[in-house]
Design an enzyme around this catalytic site. Structure first.
Site, short mmCIF file in Angstrom:
data_model
loop_
_atom_site.label_atom_id
_atom_site.label_comp_id
_atom_site.label_asym_id
_atom_site.label_seq_id
_atom_site.Cartn_x
_atom_site.Cartn_y
_atom_site.Cartn_z
N GLY A 46 0.83 -1.20 0.00
CA GLY A 46 0.00 0.00 0.00
C GLY A 46 0.86 1.25 0.00
CD GLN A 51 3.28 5.96 2.52
OE1 GLN A 51 2.31 5.41 2.03
NE2 GLN A 51 4.26 5.27 3.09
CB CYS A 88 5.08 2.38 7.45
SG CYS A 88 4.61 3.80 6.48
CG LEU A 89 6.43 1.06 1.39
CD1 LEU A 89 5.76 1.40 0.07
CD2 LEU A 89 7.59 0.11 1.16
CG HIS A 130 -0.73 1.49 7.13
ND1 HIS A 130 0.18 1.05 8.06
CD2 HIS A 130 -0.03 2.31 6.29
CE1 HIS A 130 1.38 1.58 7.80
NE2 HIS A 130 1.28 2.34 6.73
CD GLU A 131 -1.37 2.71 2.54
OE1 GLU A 131 -0.91 3.87 2.56
OE2 GLU A 131 -0.66 1.71 2.73
CG HIS A 134 0.20 6.85 5.30
ND1 HIS A 134 1.33 7.37 5.90
CD2 HIS A 134 0.46 5.53 5.12
CE1 HIS A 134 2.23 6.40 6.07
NE2 HIS A 134 1.72 5.27 5.61
CO CO Z 1 2.61 3.39 5.53
#
Ligand code: CO
Length: 159
Positions: A46, A51, A88-89, A130-131, A134
Site C-alpha cells: 500500500g 508518502q 511502513c514504507l 493504514h493508508e 496516512h
Molecule cells: Co505506511
C-alpha cells in the site's frame, strides 16, 4: 510511468492532512500510475500520496488480488479487532504490532470517477486503515502496541 521518491522518517509532509480530490485529471491519473510503480518497486502492499510528497486523498493498494487505485476513500463501517505486525514504507527498518478492524466497508472513487463500495477483511482491511491514516497525517507508530525485535523482522507487511 515513473518512480517517485518515498518520503521517510521525520519528513514533515507525512504529518499533514491531505485534501480531497475534486477533479480526476491527468495529474491525478499520472500520480496513480507512478504510485503503483513506486509501491511495487519498494515491495509494499500500500502507498498513500503524501508518502510521495503529494497532499491529495489518493491511495494504491495491492494485497495480491490486483492493483486498487483509490481516490477520496471513506471508511463507512468497521467490525472486529485483529492485532498483527505492520511496517511502513516511510518508516524503514522498524515494525510493530497494531490493532486494526478485522472488517471494513470502504467507499471511494475509482480512476474513472465511479463510486465503488467494497468490503475488505484481514490484510486488506489493515491496508485500507493504514493508508487512510496516512491521508490524515497518522502513522502506525502512533498506534503501535509493541515494536518488534530483529528476530520478527521478516513477518511484517509493509504498508
Ligand atoms: Co505506511
Amino acid at each position: 510511468m515513473a518512480l517517485r521518491e518515498i518520503r521517510i522518517d521525520d519528513d514533515p509532509i507525512l504529518r499533514k492532512k491531505s485534501r480531497v480530490v475534486s477533479e480526476i485529471n491527468d495529474r491525478i491519473l499520472t500520480l496513480l500510475e507512478d504510485m503503483e510503480e513506486t509501491m511495487i518497486h519498494a515491495n509494499g502492499i500500500g502507498l498513500a500520496a503524501p508518502q510521495v510528497g503529494v497532499l491529495r486523498r489518493v491511495v494504491t493498494i495491492d494485497v495480491g488480488e490486483g492493483i486498487m487505485k483509490i481516490i477520496n476513500p471513506e471508511i463507512l463501517e468497521v467490525r472486529g479487532e485483529v492485532i498483527e505486525i505492520e511496517g511502513c514504507l516511510s518508516l524503514p527498518g522498524i515494525s510493530g504490532t497494531v490493532e486494526r478492524p478485522e472488517w471494513v466497508k470502504l467507499k471511494y472513487l475509482n480512476e474513472n470517477g465511479e463510486e465503488v463500495i467494497i468490503e475488505g477483511t484481514d490484510l486488506l482491511a489493515r491496508a485500507i486503515c493504514h493508508e487512510v491514516d496516512h491521508l490524515d497525517g497518522i502513522l502506525y507508530t502512533d498506534k503501535v502496541i509493541e515494536y518488534c525485535t530483529d528476530e520478527d523482522e521478516n513477518e511484517e507487511e509493509i504498508i
